[in-house]
Design a protein around this motif. Structure first.
Motif, PDB file in Angstrom:
ATOM      1  N   UNK A   1      20.208  -5.760 -33.001  1.00 34.98           N
ATOM      2  CA  UNK A   1      20.072  -6.527 -34.238  1.00 34.98           C
ATOM      3  C   UNK A   1      19.867  -5.596 -35.425  1.00 34.98           C
ATOM      4  N   UNK A   2      19.014  -4.600 -35.262  1.00 37.90           N
ATOM      5  CA  UNK A   2      18.767  -3.627 -36.332  1.00 37.90           C
ATOM      6  C   UNK A   2      20.041  -2.837 -36.634  1.00 37.90           C
TER       7      UNK A   2
ATOM      8  N   UNK B   1      10.437 -19.441 -30.680  1.00 38.64           N
ATOM      9  CA  UNK B   1      11.314 -20.613 -30.692  1.00 38.64           C
ATOM     10  C   UNK B   1      12.294 -20.480 -31.853  1.00 38.64           C
ATOM     11  N   UNK B   2      13.565 -20.287 -31.539  1.00 37.22           N
ATOM     12  CA  UNK B   2      14.580 -20.050 -32.572  1.00 37.22           C
ATOM     13  C   UNK B   2      15.406 -21.299 -32.884  1.00 37.22           C
ATOM     14  N   UNK B   3      14.967 -22.452 -32.404  1.00 41.19           N
ATOM     15  CA  UNK B   3      15.748 -23.674 -32.581  1.00 41.19           C
ATOM     16  C   UNK B   3      15.472 -24.383 -33.895  1.00 41.19           C
TER      17      UNK B   3
ATOM     18  N   UNK C   1      20.530 -13.157 -45.368  1.00 43.05           N
ATOM     19  CA  UNK C   1      19.461 -13.014 -44.379  1.00 43.05           C
ATOM     20  C   UNK C   1      19.211 -14.342 -43.664  1.00 43.05           C
ATOM     21  N   UNK C   2      19.236 -15.427 -44.412  1.00 44.62           N
ATOM     22  CA  UNK C   2      19.036 -16.747 -43.805  1.00 44.62           C
ATOM     23  C   UNK C   2      20.127 -17.056 -42.780  1.00 44.62           C
ATOM     24  N   UNK C   3      21.356 -16.659 -43.079  1.00 46.31           N
ATOM     25  CA  UNK C   3      22.442 -16.897 -42.128  1.00 46.31           C
ATOM     26  C   UNK C   3      22.227 -16.142 -40.824  1.00 46.31           C
TER      27      UNK C   3
ATOM     28  N   UNK D   1      20.596 -16.780 -34.859  1.00 46.81           N
ATOM     29  CA  UNK D   1      19.917 -16.125 -33.738  1.00 46.81           C
ATOM     30  C   UNK D   1      19.465 -17.123 -32.686  1.00 46.81           C
ATOM     31  N   UNK D   2      19.564 -16.698 -31.432  1.00 46.74           N
ATOM     32  CA  UNK D   2      18.984 -17.421 -30.313  1.00 46.74           C
ATOM     33  C   UNK D   2      17.883 -16.558 -29.711  1.00 46.74           C
TER      34      UNK D   2
END
Length: 264
Positions: A81-82, A227-229, A41-43, A48-49
């Motif tokens: 994504x789902x 913010x996905x950074x 899940x972390x990966x 993700x952007x």
């Protein structure tokens, strides 16, 4: 947080999720409750952007601003994504029982969904109002359950949980260090303020009825949900904080573990 819990050998009897929590719960509900699943899940989150979840189309954006549609961003990214990562067609078929919360616009109340097409149901629980489109399931017009209940403790209690692990999205900082940048961030920041208050109320309401374990969501710089950074840093800091939290709980408890109905 999930990895730290699995490292301790703690497993859930069922999951109750809202918004991004519903998305995460759907991912893990079809997989073994192991560290490997948490790492997987972390990966996903690290890869993700912002555009993967909030793909901006000028046509949709202008249509929303001009009142021709009820959202600013298409949900095709979220649905994709789902579809890629949830391994069952209907949430009733999840190997670990799964329930998600959405808000029914037609009836003006939150609803608990325990069955239905996985892509539709998860898209509904995460449909940020005004940003993503509502999802119609039967007679219901559904949006993000986080509008009213972002940490659905009340539903876990109603489902029979005796010990509830709460995975908050942030540590409930009251002060805002900077103004939101843009309409998307402003909408989600406002929603976050509301959900923080509901979580505080539910913890006070139910802490005498069940064992509530509120895990630490380390976010000292108040990174916004759009913010996905910073995913890698947030995951690392939450892992460190939750490991320390669980170690303190174990050291403080002299009683042996008790088997109870556990919700996450």
């Amino acid at each position: 947080m999930l990895r730290a819990v699995y490292e301790r050998g703690i497993a859930a009897d069922f999951f109750v999720g809202t918004s991004a929590g519903g998305l995460n719960a759907a991912f893990v509900a079809s997989r073994p409750q192991t560290v490997a699943t948490a790492n997987e899940l972390a990966r996903v989150w690290r890869g993700l952007q912002r555009e993967d979840v909030f793909p901006v189309s000028m046509r949709t954006l202008v249509g929303g601003l001009c009142g021709r549609c009820d959202h600013l961003v298409s949900d095709r990214g979220l649905r994709g994504l789902v579809a890629r990562h949830v391994e069952f067609e209907d949430i009733a078929d999840a190997p670990i029982p799964l329930h998600v919360v959405a808000f029914d616009l037609n009836k003006g109340r939150e609803v608990l969904l325990s069955e239905g097409p996985a892509v539709d149901v998860i898209a509904a629980t995460a449909a940020v109002p005004g940003v993503l489109p509502p999802v119609r399931i039967g007679e219901r017009e559904l949006i993000d359950g986080g509008v009213v209940n972002n940490a659905p403790i009340s539903h876990a209690v109603a489902l029979g949980a005796e010990r509830i692990l709460v995975f908050p999205t942030q540590a409930g900082q009251r002060s805002v260090k900077r103004a939101p940048r843009g309409a998307l961030e402003a909408a989600i920041q406002g929603l976050t303020v509301l959900t923080d208050r509901r979580l505080e109320w539910d913890v006070a309401r139910y802490s005498s009825d069940v064992e509530l374990i509120l895990l630490p969501a380390a976010n000292p710089t108040q990174v916004q949900p759009t913010d996905f950074d910073h995913s890698n840093r947030l995951i690392r800091e939450a892992l460190t904080a939750t490991r320390a939290f669980l170690a303190r709980r174990r050291a403080q408890s002299a009683a042996p573990p008790v088997t109870t109905r556990l919700a996450a």
